[in-house]
Design a protein around this motif. Structure first.
Motif, mmCIF file in Angstrom:
data_model
loop_
_atom_site.group_PDB
_atom_site.id
_atom_site.type_symbol
_atom_site.label_atom_id
_atom_site.label_comp_id
_atom_site.label_asym_id
_atom_site.label_seq_id
_atom_site.Cartn_x
_atom_site.Cartn_y
_atom_site.Cartn_z
ATOM 1 N N TYR A 196 -35.917 -23.594 33.745
ATOM 2 C CA TYR A 196 -35.389 -24.802 34.177
ATOM 3 C C TYR A 196 -36.407 -25.702 33.960
ATOM 4 N N GLU A 197 -35.880 -27.036 33.047
ATOM 5 C CA GLU A 197 -36.848 -28.129 32.878
ATOM 6 C C GLU A 197 -35.805 -29.298 33.612
ATOM 7 N N TYR A 198 -36.386 -30.502 34.242
ATOM 8 C CA TYR A 198 -35.450 -31.472 34.869
ATOM 9 C C TYR A 198 -36.059 -32.792 34.375
ATOM 10 N N VAL A 199 -34.958 -33.557 33.761
ATOM 11 C CA VAL A 199 -35.299 -34.832 33.572
ATOM 12 C C VAL A 199 -34.548 -35.734 34.666
ATOM 13 N N GLY A 200 -35.345 -36.148 35.712
ATOM 14 C CA GLY A 200 -34.986 -36.629 36.930
ATOM 15 C C GLY A 200 -34.312 -35.072 37.827
ATOM 16 N N ALA A 201 -33.382 -35.530 38.065
ATOM 17 C CA ALA A 201 -32.573 -34.437 38.680
ATOM 18 C C ALA A 201 -31.739 -33.563 37.870
ATOM 19 N N SER A 202 -31.566 -33.857 36.623
ATOM 20 C CA SER A 202 -30.737 -33.274 35.514
ATOM 21 C C SER A 202 -31.415 -32.191 35.164
ATOM 22 N N PRO A 203 -30.896 -30.751 34.961
ATOM 23 C CA PRO A 203 -31.553 -29.622 34.849
ATOM 24 C C PRO A 203 -31.023 -29.242 33.215
ATOM 25 N N LYS A 204 -32.272 -28.869 32.535
ATOM 26 C CA LYS A 204 -31.851 -28.378 31.326
ATOM 27 C C LYS A 204 -32.184 -26.722 31.471
ATOM 28 N N VAL A 205 -31.300 -25.874 30.724
ATOM 29 C CA VAL A 205 -31.525 -24.393 30.943
ATOM 30 C C VAL A 205 -31.996 -23.768 29.536
ATOM 31 N N TYR A 206 -33.242 -22.954 29.947
ATOM 32 C CA TYR A 206 -33.478 -22.112 28.676
ATOM 33 C C TYR A 206 -33.537 -20.678 28.921
ATOM 34 N N GLU A 207 -33.205 -20.036 27.903
ATOM 35 C CA GLU A 207 -33.126 -18.317 27.944
ATOM 36 C C GLU A 207 -34.671 -18.072 27.213
ATOM 37 N N ASN A 208 -35.053 -16.920 28.064
ATOM 38 C CA ASN A 208 -36.307 -16.160 27.418
ATOM 39 C C ASN A 208 -35.773 -15.341 26.210
ATOM 40 N N VAL A 209 -36.081 -15.773 25.060
ATOM 41 C CA VAL A 209 -35.931 -14.852 23.927
ATOM 42 C C VAL A 209 -37.093 -14.278 23.242
ATOM 43 N N ASP A 210 -37.287 -13.127 23.216
ATOM 44 C CA ASP A 210 -38.553 -12.520 22.773
ATOM 45 C C ASP A 210 -39.849 -13.382 23.072
ATOM 46 N N GLY A 211 -39.997 -13.664 24.364
ATOM 47 C CA GLY A 211 -41.049 -14.452 24.759
ATOM 48 C C GLY A 211 -41.031 -16.043 24.522
ATOM 49 N N GLU A 212 -39.957 -16.413 23.959
ATOM 50 C CA GLU A 212 -39.886 -17.957 23.788
ATOM 51 C C GLU A 212 -38.733 -18.622 24.457
ATOM 52 N N PHE A 213 -38.803 -19.514 25.001
ATOM 53 C CA PHE A 213 -37.554 -20.347 25.857
ATOM 54 C C PHE A 213 -36.820 -21.254 25.003
ATOM 55 N N VAL A 214 -35.610 -20.869 24.909
ATOM 56 C CA VAL A 214 -34.621 -21.247 23.788
ATOM 57 C C VAL A 214 -33.519 -22.151 24.660
ATOM 58 N N LEU A 215 -33.157 -23.330 24.618
ATOM 59 C CA LEU A 215 -32.041 -23.871 25.272
ATOM 60 C C LEU A 215 -30.942 -23.065 25.075
ATOM 61 N N ASN A 216 -30.037 -22.943 26.247
ATOM 62 C CA ASN A 216 -28.727 -22.035 26.489
ATOM 63 C C ASN A 216 -28.019 -22.811 26.980
ATOM 64 N N VAL A 217 -26.777 -22.985 26.488
ATOM 65 C CA VAL A 217 -25.420 -23.538 27.250
ATOM 66 C C VAL A 217 -24.224 -22.728 27.267
ATOM 67 N N ARG A 218 -24.535 -21.475 27.003
ATOM 68 C CA ARG A 218 -23.332 -20.429 27.390
ATOM 69 C C ARG A 218 -23.170 -20.330 28.786
ATOM 70 N N GLU A 219 -21.678 -20.413 29.008
ATOM 71 C CA GLU A 219 -21.138 -20.411 30.295
ATOM 72 C C GLU A 219 -21.551 -19.119 31.199
ATOM 73 N N ASP A 220 -21.601 -17.958 30.304
ATOM 74 C CA ASP A 220 -21.989 -16.404 30.933
ATOM 75 C C ASP A 220 -23.287 -16.226 31.002
ATOM 76 N N PHE A 221 -24.478 -17.230 30.760
ATOM 77 C CA PHE A 221 -25.720 -17.004 30.879
ATOM 78 C C PHE A 221 -26.111 -17.189 32.376
ATOM 79 N N ILE A 222 -26.973 -16.213 33.029
ATOM 80 C CA ILE A 222 -27.387 -16.208 34.450
ATOM 81 C C ILE A 222 -27.866 -17.568 34.627
ATOM 82 N N GLY A 223 -28.671 -18.079 33.768
ATOM 83 C CA GLY A 223 -29.212 -19.375 34.015
ATOM 84 C C GLY A 223 -28.217 -20.541 34.094
ATOM 85 N N ASN A 224 -27.189 -20.431 33.702
ATOM 86 C CA ASN A 224 -25.990 -21.370 33.671
ATOM 87 C C ASN A 224 -25.285 -20.895 34.908
ATOM 88 N N ILE A 225 -24.929 -19.661 35.159
ATOM 89 C CA ILE A 225 -24.254 -19.393 36.360
ATOM 90 C C ILE A 225 -24.745 -19.689 37.676
#
Length: 446
Positions: free
Chosen positions: A142-171
């Motif tokens: 997670y990264e935060y702009v103020g309190a607003s969270p951005k969610v990133y998934e680890n894809v082969d060692g690189e964190f990529v922005l993820n907005v899928r509802e079924d991703f654990i980071g978003n759940i």
């Protein structure tokens, strides 16, 4: 005071505090509980509906104002509590929450989401930074702009922005300062039917109301309580998150400060909170007494003409390090707790606000006593330092059975409501029971 958490291991340090002849301990006087004062205020009724992007989100609560249900777009989520802790939810996803006591805070450190177990890792200021799966692999950041969270998934060692509802980071809803994030509304649910609108940087709650006055109440209490009610009802009180780069090094050197333009009462409250944000129920943390003692220090400094006002005291250079420390590097490290968005349902922030409202109207210790009992051993002190600072930097010394700080003699060295510290050659042994527990040492110069 928080450190990056390695949730896999918790070290319990047990210090034997018996047989310490250099510490004089006495029972605390009967306290004027903050709840007795706040009992003059009617807390707002919970928010039952929020309209977001033409979607109505409805909420239900129990008698304790715990949120029990959330309904939106024909979806329904139900919540179950043990005491004040959310332990499970069902509906869109089945989630169980597990907690650990970390530096005095009960934080959600593990979750079971739809049958899978996950671990939450926090950064040094209490935000969820990573999620690990049951194999201890980092799967989300997670990264935060103020309190607003951005969610990133680890894809082969690189964190990529993820907005899928079924991703654990978003759940997972536990995000900024361990607050509960409602994805559908982009609001944090703070408890007691109060919400924080991340996009618009506003609190969403109904008004606090002051109850009818009782004839036995001094007028100053009524004035202070009304001020408290005003601030806590305000949608903008405590909502600003001041990022590190809100002041650059060059701007700092030219006199700019992070709090410029901030309401004076709010800044004093942020100072009192940041100097000790432990709650009364936190085992081993002295925040409950310290906040009153810090208020006494501010009053003593004003009444002795050291500072012209409470605001002047807390903003004076190199005095209250949580507000205006002596260097830009210290600004980056020491002011974090003061600069964060504040949770208006947090008891420590409520108390800091009440004390700041008190200082807005009086610098009389007698009138402060109507609001809170002054802790034992606190009287005329005008300085304080954290125990950790003294312990790690050997700032205190003893000569001829007297205390010295920075080569100057000091007296009335005390832990608020806990102990009077008598001079001891073995200062580390003396302070060991209070180290890494959020204590401050109060004193005055001769």
């Amino acid at each position: 005071m928080k450190r990056r958490l390695l949730i896999t291991f918790f070290i319990l340090m047990i210090v034997n505090v018996c047989n310490k002849p250099t510490v004089v301990v006495a029972g605390q006087e009967d306290e004027i509980d903050i709840q007795q004062i706040l009992g003059l205020i009617e807390e707002p009724e919970p928010i039952e509906e929020i309209l977001k992007d033409n979607v109505r989100i409805k909420y239900c609560y129990d008698e304790s104002k715990h949120r029990t249900k959330k309904v939106f777009l024909e979806r329904e989520v139900s919540y179950l509590y043990e005491g004040n802790l959310l332990v499970s939810e069902s509906g869109e996803n089945d989630i169980q929450y597990f907690y650990s006591n970390v530096n005095g805070d009960m934080l959600c450190t593990e979750l079971i989401i739809n049958g899978g177990r996950y671990t939450l890792l926090y950064d040094e200021i209490g935000n969820v930074e990573y999620i690990c799966d049951e194999n201890n692999l980092l799967i989300c950041k997670y990264e935060y702009v103020g309190a607003s969270p951005k969610v990133y998934e680890n894809v082969d060692g690189e964190f990529v922005l993820n907005v899928r509802e079924d991703f654990i980071g978003n759940i997972n809803p536990i995000r900024y300062q361990a607050w509960y994030y409602d994805r559908e509304s982009k609001h944090y649910y703070m408890g007691k039917g109060i919400y924080y609108d991340v996009e618009n940087n506003l609190y969403v709650n109904n008004q606090y109301k002051v109850k009818n006055a009782r004839s036995s109440e001094p007028a100053i209490i009524r004035t202070i309580v009304q001020a408290y009610s005003y601030y806590m009802s305000s949608p903008t009180y405590g909502v600003t998150d001041f990022a590190n780069d809100c002041v650059t090094r060059s701007e700092w050197n030219n006199g700019k400060r992070w709090y410029d333009g901030l309401n004076q009462t709010e800044l004093v409250a942020r100072c009192i909170f940041a100097e000790n944000n432990g709650r009364k129920e936190d085992s081993g943390n002295n925040g409950y007494y310290d906040r009153v003692a810090i208020t006494v220090v501010i009053i003593n400094r004003v009444n002795s003409d050291m500072d012209i006002s409470p605001y002047g005291a807390v903003t004076r250079n190199s005095q209250f390090s949580t507000i205006n420390p002596g260097s830009y590097d210290k600004y980056l490290s020491d002011t974090k707790d003061a600069r964060l968005v504040k949770d208006k349902t947090n008891s420590a922030w409520q108390e800091a606000t009440l004390l700041a409202c008190t200082l807005a109207y009086t610098t009389s210790l007698d009138e402060l006593k109507y609001i809170r009992t002054i802790p034992s051993y606190i009287s005329t002190q005008t300085f304080f330092l954290s125990v950790n600072y003294v312990y790690d930097n050997k700032a205190f010394s003893v000569f001829n059975n007297s205390w010295y700080y920075g080569g100057s003699p000091i007296r009335k060295v005390a832990l608020a409501g806990v102990a009077e510290l008598q001079p001891s050659e073995d200062i580390r042994t003396l302070l060991a029971p209070y180290y890494i527990k959020g204590y401050n040492i109060f004193f005055e110069y001769y």
